[in-house]
Motif scaffolding. Structure first.
Motif, PDB file in Angstrom:
ATOM      1  N   PRO A 189       0.809  -1.235   0.000  1.00 58.52           N
ATOM      2  CA  PRO A 189       0.000   0.000   0.000  1.00 58.52           C
ATOM      3  C   PRO A 189       0.839   1.281   0.000  1.00 58.52           C
ATOM      4  O   PRO A 189       0.455   2.280  -0.607  1.00 58.52           O
ATOM      5  CB  PRO A 189      -0.836  -0.112   1.276  1.00 58.52           C
ATOM      6  N   ILE A 190       1.999   1.252   0.656  1.00 55.98           N
ATOM      7  CA  ILE A 190       2.867   2.440   0.643  1.00 55.98           C
ATOM      8  C   ILE A 190       3.435   2.628  -0.763  1.00 55.98           C
ATOM      9  O   ILE A 190       3.519   3.750  -1.277  1.00 55.98           O
ATOM     10  CB  ILE A 190       3.996   2.333   1.693  1.00 55.98           C
ATOM     11  N   ALA A 191       3.802   1.490  -1.393  1.00 54.07           N
ATOM     12  CA  ALA A 191       4.297   1.565  -2.775  1.00 54.07           C
ATOM     13  C   ALA A 191       3.222   2.142  -3.696  1.00 54.07           C
ATOM     14  O   ALA A 191       3.501   2.985  -4.555  1.00 54.07           O
ATOM     15  CB  ALA A 191       4.721   0.186  -3.246  1.00 54.07           C
ATOM     16  N   GLU A 192       1.984   1.701  -3.489  1.00 54.65           N
ATOM     17  CA  GLU A 192       0.864   2.194  -4.310  1.00 54.65           C
ATOM     18  C   GLU A 192       0.610   3.681  -4.049  1.00 54.65           C
ATOM     19  O   GLU A 192       0.327   4.444  -4.963  1.00 54.65           O
ATOM     20  CB  GLU A 192      -0.428   1.426  -3.968  1.00 54.65           C
ATOM     21  N   PHE A 193       0.702   4.058  -2.776  1.00 54.45           N
ATOM     22  CA  PHE A 193       0.514   5.458  -2.390  1.00 54.45           C
ATOM     23  C   PHE A 193       1.533   6.337  -3.135  1.00 54.45           C
ATOM     24  O   PHE A 193       1.181   7.375  -3.712  1.00 54.45           O
ATOM     25  CB  PHE A 193       0.680   5.585  -0.865  1.00 54.45           C
ATOM     26  N   GLY A 194       2.787   5.884  -3.149  1.00 56.87           N
ATOM     27  CA  GLY A 194       3.837   6.632  -3.858  1.00 56.87           C
ATOM     28  C   GLY A 194       3.610   6.638  -5.355  1.00 56.87           C
ATOM     29  O   GLY A 194       3.696   7.688  -6.008  1.00 56.87           O
ATOM     30  N   LYS A 195       3.286   5.462  -5.898  1.00 50.85           N
ATOM     31  CA  LYS A 195       3.103   5.356  -7.359  1.00 50.85           C
ATOM     32  C   LYS A 195       1.944   6.242  -7.817  1.00 50.85           C
ATOM     33  O   LYS A 195       2.069   6.998  -8.790  1.00 50.85           O
ATOM     34  CB  LYS A 195       2.822   3.884  -7.718  1.00 50.85           C
ATOM     35  N   ASN A 196       0.820   6.154  -7.116  1.00 56.29           N
ATOM     36  CA  ASN A 196      -0.353   6.954  -7.516  1.00 56.29           C
ATOM     37  C   ASN A 196      -0.106   8.453  -7.318  1.00 56.29           C
ATOM     38  O   ASN A 196      -0.524   9.280  -8.132  1.00 56.29           O
ATOM     39  CB  ASN A 196      -1.595   6.525  -6.727  1.00 56.29           C
ATOM     40  N   GLY A 197       0.577   8.780  -6.218  1.00 56.09           N
ATOM     41  CA  GLY A 197       0.897  10.196  -5.961  1.00 56.09           C
ATOM     42  C   GLY A 197       1.766  10.764  -7.071  1.00 56.09           C
ATOM     43  O   GLY A 197       1.539  11.879  -7.550  1.00 56.09           O
TER      44      GLY A 197
END
Lengths: 130, 297
Positions: B48-56
């Motif tokens: 989820p942190i990786a996704e948070f960074g990727k989407n951001g």
């Protein structure tokens, strides 16, 4: 002396945009009865009011107002009254007079001192009465 | 996930049994099994942190608002506006503001990318991304060169090997270290997009409708084919305004969401159970995904 905040500037910009809109509507409603020169005159004033609308957002923030002379509310009231009046009157000369007073007020807000703003607010009120 | 859990469960049993029955060598071997199991489970936890960074970073990288910010004034000139709001000085000023917007976007995009790479275990890209981020922080005047040295020390890896626990610690460090810059860059971006750009676009829309379309409609009402042509052009332009406005709002909304999520992560990380931190990241990653979908092409 209070300063014009970013939100105040946006609110003023909206009012001046509204002034341009009511003026444009006045022109369209009477298109066939207006001379070419009158149309051109109204169009120029519309452009200038839209010009002020954009400039207010950028340059009015931080300008000082003297509440004793003319508060932010006085400016808003005068502009709102002018917009409402243009919607109801039919006399082109009076519309031009009011619009010209608004143009002066708009420019004064982001360029002049608080005393100048008070005079310009007075100018709008005088145009409305005249 | 169940496989990992089972593996971890079995590993715990093996570790406990061997610890009781055998000597030191066996204990170390069992500890290694347990450590591997924890790493495996933790790797999936960071997604989820990786996704948070990727989407951001996907939202922050949207380039059209900065491009259009100056073009809007040039279009107004073509509508006939000749006032001070479209003067050469004003265009120069807006070009500078557009650069400030791009600077803020560059910081947010680089940071979100680095955070995503770290969480996704893409450590080859990570150090380069931290260098790019620090460079963009200085060029955008969000931090000084002296501050950046400290940031780099906190963010970069100093060990030759990386355990999952160490990676979590690095995530905590970069979130806390860069939070202020993320908040500053977001505030700058949101102000330029919501106050300056959207106001300019709104005024441009009024100007185009009133001073171009409505007048053309009145002047050419009797000319064959002209009313249809005016309507066609007007509709196309109206779509253009709608798309640009929606995209600008999506950009501002997306970055506000990213900054809010980031602030929440900075407030929580290391103070609450890591699972809770992960849930915060998941919530905001999902919100950002919805924002990405709201961009119009």
């Amino acid at each position: 002396m209070p300063k014009i905040s970013s939100d105040d500037a946006i609110e003023l910009a909206k009012q001046f945009k509204e002034s341009a809109i009511v003026l444009g509507q006045f022109q369209l409603d009477r298109w066939d009865n207006l001379s070419k020169a009158e149309r051109r005159n109204l169009t120029d004033v519309e452009y200038t009011l839209l010009d002020h609308s954009q400039n207010l957002v950028t340059y009015a923030v931080g300008k000082r107002l003297d509440d004793a002379e003319a508060s932010l509310q006085d400016i808003k009231n005068a502009t709102a009254q002018a917009n409402a009046t243009v919607k109801t009157i039919k006399d082109i000369k009076k519309v031009i007079t009011i619009a010209t007073a608004l143009v002066t007020l708009g420019a004064t807000i982001y360029t002049a001192n608080p005393g100048g703003i008070a005079t310009a607010v007075g100018g709008v009120l005088k145009a409305l009465k005249g | 996930m169940r496989m990992v859990t089972n593996y971890r469960g079995r590993a715990k049993v093996v570790f406990a049994r061997r610890f009781r029955q055998n000597g030191c060598a066996s204990r170390l071997a069992a500890a290694a099994v347990l450590s591997n199991a924890l790493v495996l489970s933790a790797c999936s936890d960071l997604k989820p942190i990786a996704e948070f960074g990727k989407n951001g970073s996907a939202v922050a990288g949207y380039p059209e608002v900065a491009k259009d910010y100056v073009l809007s004034l040039q279009r107004q000139r073509s509508y006939g506006q000749a006032g001070t709001s479209v003067s050469d000085e004003k265009i120069a000023e807006r070009t500078r503001q557009a650069k400030r917007l791009r600077d803020a976007q560059a910081v947010l995009e680089a940071y979100a990318k680095a955070l995503g790479s770290l969480a996704a275990d893409d450590l080859i890209s990570y150090d380069k991304e931290i260098d790019a981020l620090n460079k963009s922080l200085v060029s955008g005047k969000f931090a000084t060169s002296a501050q950046i040295d400290g940031y780099a020390k906190a963010a970069k890896f100093t060990l030759g090997f990386v355990t999952d626990i160490y990676r979590r610690e690095k995530i905590k460090r970069i979130i806390i270290t860069y939070n202020l810059s993320v908040q500053k860059a977001t505030a700058q971006l949101v102000k330029i997009v919501e106050t300056d750009y959207l106001t300019a676009l709104d005024v441009e829309r009024v100007m185009f409708t009133q001073t171009v379309v409505d007048r053309a409609r009145r002047s050419t009402a009797d000319l064959e084919g002209m009313p249809q042509l005016v309507t066609l052009l007007s509709d196309e332009h109206r779509e253009m305004f709608k798309t640009r406005e929606a995209n600008a709002k999506a950009l501002a909304q997306g970055m506000r969401t990213f900054a809010k999520g980031h602030q929440e992560l900075a407030n929580n990380i290391g103070k609450v159970d890591f699972k809770q931190t992960i849930e915060v990241a998941r919530k905001y990653a999902d919100q950002l995904k919805a924002v990405i979908k709201s961009f119009n092409s």
